[in-house]
Design a protein around this motif. Structure first.
Motif, PDB file in Angstrom:
ATOM      1  N   LEU A  21       0.847  -1.195   0.000  1.00  0.00           N
ATOM      2  CA  LEU A  21       0.000   0.000   0.000  1.00  0.00           C
ATOM      3  C   LEU A  21       0.881   1.242   0.000  1.00  0.00           C
ATOM      4  CD1 LEU A  21      -2.548  -0.955   2.816  1.00  0.00           C
ATOM      5  CD2 LEU A  21      -3.029  -0.939   0.363  1.00  0.00           C
ATOM      6  N   LEU A  81      -4.362   2.511   8.403  1.00  0.00           N
ATOM      7  CA  LEU A  81      -4.631   1.481   7.410  1.00  0.00           C
ATOM      8  C   LEU A  81      -5.735   1.926   6.461  1.00  0.00           C
ATOM      9  CD1 LEU A  81      -4.268  -1.320   6.213  1.00  0.00           C
ATOM     10  CD2 LEU A  81      -5.823  -2.203   7.965  1.00  0.00           C
ATOM     11  N   GLN A  82      -6.781   2.503   7.015  1.00  0.00           N
ATOM     12  CA  GLN A  82      -7.884   2.980   6.180  1.00  0.00           C
ATOM     13  C   GLN A  82      -7.425   4.051   5.200  1.00  0.00           C
ATOM     14  OE1 GLN A  82     -11.211   4.637   8.345  1.00  0.00           O
ATOM     15  NE2 GLN A  82     -12.058   5.624   6.535  1.00  0.00           N
ATOM     16  N   GLU A  88      -5.226   2.613   2.438  1.00  0.00           N
ATOM     17  CA  GLU A  88      -6.037   1.938   1.429  1.00  0.00           C
ATOM     18  C   GLU A  88      -6.736   2.940   0.524  1.00  0.00           C
ATOM     19  OE1 GLU A  88      -8.519  -0.459   3.874  1.00  0.00           O
ATOM     20  OE2 GLU A  88      -7.113  -2.160   3.915  1.00  0.00           O
ATOM     21  N   GLU A  89      -7.254   4.014   1.116  1.00  0.00           N
ATOM     22  CA  GLU A  89      -7.944   5.042   0.329  1.00  0.00           C
ATOM     23  C   GLU A  89      -6.970   5.727  -0.632  1.00  0.00           C
ATOM     24  OE1 GLU A  89      -9.694   7.671   3.148  1.00  0.00           O
ATOM     25  OE2 GLU A  89     -11.309   6.291   3.718  1.00  0.00           O
ATOM     26  N   THR A  91      -4.140   4.549  -1.805  1.00  0.00           N
ATOM     27  CA  THR A  91      -3.711   3.598  -2.826  1.00  0.00           C
ATOM     28  C   THR A  91      -4.788   3.426  -3.888  1.00  0.00           C
ATOM     29  OG1 THR A  91      -2.412   2.420  -1.147  1.00  0.00           O
ATOM     30  CG2 THR A  91      -2.812   1.280  -3.223  1.00  0.00           C
ATOM     31  N   GLN A  92      -6.031   3.328  -3.446  1.00  0.00           N
ATOM     32  CA  GLN A  92      -7.139   3.179  -4.383  1.00  0.00           C
ATOM     33  C   GLN A  92      -7.258   4.395  -5.294  1.00  0.00           C
ATOM     34  OE1 GLN A  92      -9.341   0.389  -4.783  1.00  0.00           O
ATOM     35  NE2 GLN A  92      -9.628   1.558  -6.649  1.00  0.00           N
ATOM     36  N   LEU A 137      -3.423  -2.471  -5.984  1.00  0.00           N
ATOM     37  CA  LEU A 137      -4.456  -3.320  -5.413  1.00  0.00           C
ATOM     38  C   LEU A 137      -4.905  -4.391  -6.400  1.00  0.00           C
ATOM     39  CD1 LEU A 137      -6.599  -0.582  -3.643  1.00  0.00           C
ATOM     40  CD2 LEU A 137      -4.901  -2.081  -2.616  1.00  0.00           C
ATOM     41  N   GLU A 194      -2.829  -7.623  -6.469  1.00  0.00           N
ATOM     42  CA  GLU A 194      -2.812  -8.518  -5.327  1.00  0.00           C
ATOM     43  C   GLU A 194      -3.339  -9.907  -5.697  1.00  0.00           C
ATOM     44  OE1 GLU A 194      -4.985  -6.601  -2.243  1.00  0.00           O
ATOM     45  OE2 GLU A 194      -3.340  -5.266  -1.704  1.00  0.00           O
TER      46      GLU A 194
END
Length: 226
Positions: free
Chosen positions: A174, A208-209, A212-213, A215-216, A223, A226
């Motif tokens: 990430l 972490l949230q 992830e946001e 990276t998205q 992602l 993966e």
């Protein structure tokens, strides 16, 4: 770790190894390097290291003899984990590759120039080819500098906070989460309260949230892979 760099332009590295993290690594005795001017291994009276390509293509090609002579000279002195050619045709550098190579004791980095190097160098000596992106630069010096910086910062003891590298982007598949420092309020833009909560579980969940946001949004391909 010791890295031998083969280049036509050793002066391009003057600023790279005398500043910041790389300088600190050298001073601590955790990293050393030697720059080898490929021209010094040319037997041509004019120290010429390039020639016209067979087949009539445009541009010039780095000759095999001086590169081979330099590599063979080094191989007589020590054993190398990898002999790496920096080229846009190589495997794209990522954190996984960096983590693996950071455990090496001795590396050779070959910086190409002009149209490229005689293919036989790749066939005989090169054990790994690395690219820093799908674009073409004038030579391999900048990619070599990038690779050195990427590897050296991972050597235990180089960073003052050894856990810092573990939270870098890409270490866990990430991008990194946002980071903040003082002041708490800058022109109405405040630090997220969770970071001041003292609740490490909530802070970790928030990081972490956000990772992830981010990276998205910026690198969804990570992602997808993966």
């Amino acid at each position: 770790m010791h890295i031998d760099i083969l280049t036509l332009f050793p002066e391009m590295f003057d600023g790279v190894f005398t500043q910041s993290i790389l300088k600190r690594a050298v001073q601590k005795g955790l990293f050393s390097y030697t720059l080898h001017n490929i021209r010094d291994y040319s037997t041509d009276k004019h120290k010429r290291v390039d020639d016209y390509p067979y087949g009539g293509e445009s541009g010039m090609v780095m000759k095999i003899e001086p590169i081979a002579a330099c590599i063979e000279h080094l191989l007589k002195q020590k054993t190398y984990d990898e002999i790496i050619f920096l080229t846009p045709e190589g495997k794209t550098l990522n954190q996984s590759i960096a983590n693996e190579l950071s455990m090496s004791k001795n590396l050779i980095l070959l910086c190409g120039h002009y149209k490229g190097i005689d293919e036989r160098i790749r066939e005989i000596f090169i054990t790994k080819e690395i690219s820093i992106g799908d674009y073409v630069l004038s030579g391999g010096e900048l990619p070599a500098a990038v690779l050195c910086d990427t590897l050296v910062r991972l050597i235990p003891g180089v960073l003052n906070d050894e856990t810092s590298a573990l939270s870098d982007s890409f270490q866990y598949g990430l991008l990194s989460a946002p980071v903040y420092t003082r002041p708490y309020d800058f022109r109405g833009h405040t630090v997220p309260d969770v970071l001041l909560s003292g609740n490490q579980k909530l802070i970790d969940e928030w990081k972490l949230q956000k990772a992830e946001e981010r990276t998205q949004k910026n690198r969804p391909d990570i992602l997808e892979g993966e």
